[in-house]
Design a protein around this motif. Structure first.
Motif, PDB file in Angstrom:
ATOM      1  N   ASP A 175      31.617  37.285  33.545  1.00 34.70           N
ATOM      2  CA  ASP A 175      30.398  37.222  34.359  1.00 34.70           C
ATOM      3  C   ASP A 175      30.317  38.501  35.173  1.00 34.70           C
ATOM      4  N   GLN A 176      29.099  38.873  35.543  1.00 39.42           N
ATOM      5  CA  GLN A 176      28.882  40.073  36.345  1.00 39.42           C
ATOM      6  C   GLN A 176      27.671  39.841  37.237  1.00 39.42           C
ATOM      7  N   TRP A 177      27.784  40.250  38.500  1.00 42.47           N
ATOM      8  CA  TRP A 177      26.651  40.139  39.415  1.00 42.47           C
ATOM      9  C   TRP A 177      26.784  41.187  40.502  1.00 42.47           C
ATOM     10  N   GLU A 178      25.684  41.449  41.183  1.00 44.99           N
ATOM     11  CA  GLU A 178      25.677  42.445  42.252  1.00 44.99           C
ATOM     12  C   GLU A 178      25.240  41.807  43.558  1.00 44.99           C
ATOM     13  N   ALA A 214      24.357  50.749  59.255  1.00 44.59           N
ATOM     14  CA  ALA A 214      25.172  51.948  59.030  1.00 44.59           C
ATOM     15  C   ALA A 214      26.190  51.715  57.919  1.00 44.59           C
ATOM     16  N   ARG A 215      26.696  50.475  57.793  1.00 45.07           N
ATOM     17  CA  ARG A 215      27.652  50.119  56.733  1.00 45.07           C
ATOM     18  C   ARG A 215      27.093  48.968  55.903  1.00 45.07           C
ATOM     19  N   PRO A 216      26.213  49.260  54.945  1.00 42.05           N
ATOM     20  CA  PRO A 216      25.651  48.187  54.118  1.00 42.05           C
ATOM     21  C   PRO A 216      26.696  47.612  53.166  1.00 42.05           C
ATOM     22  N   THR A 217      26.384  46.443  52.630  1.00 46.28           N
ATOM     23  CA  THR A 217      27.231  45.830  51.618  1.00 46.28           C
ATOM     24  C   THR A 217      26.563  46.029  50.263  1.00 46.28           C
ATOM     25  N   SER A 218      27.255  46.722  49.380  1.00 45.42           N
ATOM     26  CA  SER A 218      26.750  46.950  48.029  1.00 45.42           C
ATOM     27  C   SER A 218      27.941  46.845  47.090  1.00 45.42           C
ATOM     28  N   ARG A 219      27.998  45.743  46.345  1.00 48.07           N
ATOM     29  CA  ARG A 219      29.155  45.457  45.497  1.00 48.07           C
ATOM     30  C   ARG A 219      28.724  45.020  44.107  1.00 48.07           C
ATOM     31  N   ALA A 220      29.523  45.421  43.126  1.00 49.05           N
ATOM     32  CA  ALA A 220      29.358  44.940  41.750  1.00 49.05           C
ATOM     33  C   ALA A 220      30.563  44.061  41.451  1.00 49.05           C
ATOM     34  N   TYR A 221      30.330  42.774  41.267  1.00 46.02           N
ATOM     35  CA  TYR A 221      31.388  41.796  41.003  1.00 46.02           C
ATOM     36  C   TYR A 221      31.557  41.580  39.504  1.00 46.02           C
ATOM     37  N   TYR A 222      32.804  41.319  39.105  1.00 46.86           N
ATOM     38  CA  TYR A 222      33.130  41.030  37.713  1.00 46.86           C
ATOM     39  C   TYR A 222      34.147  39.896  37.669  1.00 46.86           C
ATOM     40  N   ASP A 223      33.885  38.884  36.859  1.00 47.25           N
ATOM     41  CA  ASP A 223      34.909  37.909  36.479  1.00 47.25           C
ATOM     42  C   ASP A 223      35.456  38.422  35.160  1.00 47.25           C
ATOM     43  N   PHE A 261      35.748  43.293  42.472  1.00 48.29           N
ATOM     44  CA  PHE A 261      34.485  43.966  42.741  1.00 48.29           C
ATOM     45  C   PHE A 261      34.718  45.420  43.099  1.00 48.29           C
ATOM     46  N   ARG A 262      33.698  46.216  42.817  1.00 42.97           N
ATOM     47  CA  ARG A 262      33.688  47.627  43.173  1.00 42.97           C
ATOM     48  C   ARG A 262      32.720  47.793  44.319  1.00 42.97           C
ATOM     49  N   ASP A 263      33.222  48.332  45.423  1.00 47.13           N
ATOM     50  CA  ASP A 263      32.378  48.642  46.574  1.00 47.13           C
ATOM     51  C   ASP A 263      31.617  49.922  46.233  1.00 47.13           C
ATOM     52  N   ALA A 264      30.305  49.823  46.079  1.00 46.81           N
ATOM     53  CA  ALA A 264      29.502  50.971  45.677  1.00 46.81           C
ATOM     54  C   ALA A 264      29.431  52.040  46.767  1.00 46.81           C
ATOM     55  N   VAL A 265      29.669  51.664  48.012  1.00 44.36           N
ATOM     56  CA  VAL A 265      29.628  52.630  49.112  1.00 44.36           C
ATOM     57  C   VAL A 265      30.889  53.498  49.100  1.00 44.36           C
ATOM     58  N   SER A 266      32.063  52.866  48.966  1.00 38.53           N
ATOM     59  CA  SER A 266      33.330  53.598  49.009  1.00 38.53           C
ATOM     60  C   SER A 266      33.867  53.953  47.626  1.00 38.53           C
ATOM     61  N   GLY A 267      33.442  53.229  46.574  1.00 34.83           N
ATOM     62  CA  GLY A 267      33.973  53.430  45.232  1.00 34.83           C
ATOM     63  C   GLY A 267      35.312  52.748  45.008  1.00 34.83           C
ATOM     64  N   LYS A 268      35.793  51.985  45.989  1.00 33.72           N
ATOM     65  CA  LYS A 268      37.081  51.311  45.881  1.00 33.72           C
ATOM     66  C   LYS A 268      36.923  49.933  45.231  1.00 33.72           C
ATOM     67  N   TRP A 269      38.029  49.482  44.609  1.00 34.27           N
ATOM     68  CA  TRP A 269      38.060  48.185  43.934  1.00 34.27           C
ATOM     69  C   TRP A 269      38.872  47.186  44.738  1.00 34.27           C
ATOM     70  N   TYR A 270      38.465  45.906  44.648  1.00 29.67           N
ATOM     71  CA  TYR A 270      39.137  44.821  45.364  1.00 29.67           C
ATOM     72  C   TYR A 270      39.190  43.594  44.472  1.00 29.67           C
ATOM     73  N   GLN A 271      40.190  42.758  44.730  1.00 27.31           N
ATOM     74  CA  GLN A 271      40.266  41.440  44.113  1.00 27.31           C
ATOM     75  C   GLN A 271      39.793  40.423  45.135  1.00 27.31           C
ATOM     76  N   GLN A 272      38.923  39.517  44.718  1.00 24.59           N
ATOM     77  CA  GLN A 272      38.443  38.444  45.598  1.00 24.59           C
ATOM     78  C   GLN A 272      39.093  37.153  45.165  1.00 24.59           C
ATOM     79  N   ARG A 273      39.885  36.561  46.043  1.00 27.01           N
ATOM     80  CA  ARG A 273      40.580  35.309  45.716  1.00 27.01           C
ATOM     81  C   ARG A 273      39.838  34.136  46.343  1.00 27.01           C
TER      82      ARG A 273
END
Length: 108
Positions: free
Chosen positions: A62-65, A73-82, A94-106
């Motif tokens: 699955d994929q969603w944004e 000043a610090r918006p939330t813009s993320r691309a999520y992937y299952d 998810f990839r934080d589109a602002v910083s370009g960093k990746w995170y795991q959401q538990r």
């Protein structure tokens, strides 16, 4: 006591339990955890590193944004992937589109 709900020409009678929903009805999110992801040129995940193991992404289930509070000043813009990994694990990342960093959401 019962309540009547109308919509699209149908009526339903629902009993009012006179109780507030408990906390078990809502599943809180844990804070995201930074994760190492190798991505393709379109910023889609190709591999995920868990501990000492780099695992190939076999499938994106699955994929969603999420784009919120763009006016701040610090918006939330993320691309999520299952993602389904080669070892059979399924992760939400998810990839934080602002910083370009990746995170795991538990969801524990």
């Amino acid at each position: 006591q019962a309540s009547c709900i109308q919509g699209k020409g149908h009526r339903a009678v629902v009993k009012n339990p006179r109780e507030t929903p408990g906390v078990g009805a809502i599943r809180p999110l844990n804070p995201p955890v930074p994760i190492v992801v190798r991505e393709d040129k379109h910023h889609r995940p190709e591999t995920v590193t868990l501990g000492r193991h780099r695992l190939r992404v076999e499938n994106t289930e699955d994929q969603w944004e999420v784009d919120e509070e763009w006016w701040r000043a610090r918006p939330t813009s993320r691309a999520y992937y299952d993602v389904l990994l080669e070892d059979g694990q399924t992760l939400t990342i998810f990839r934080d589109a602002v910083s370009g960093k990746w995170y795991q959401q538990r969801y524990e």
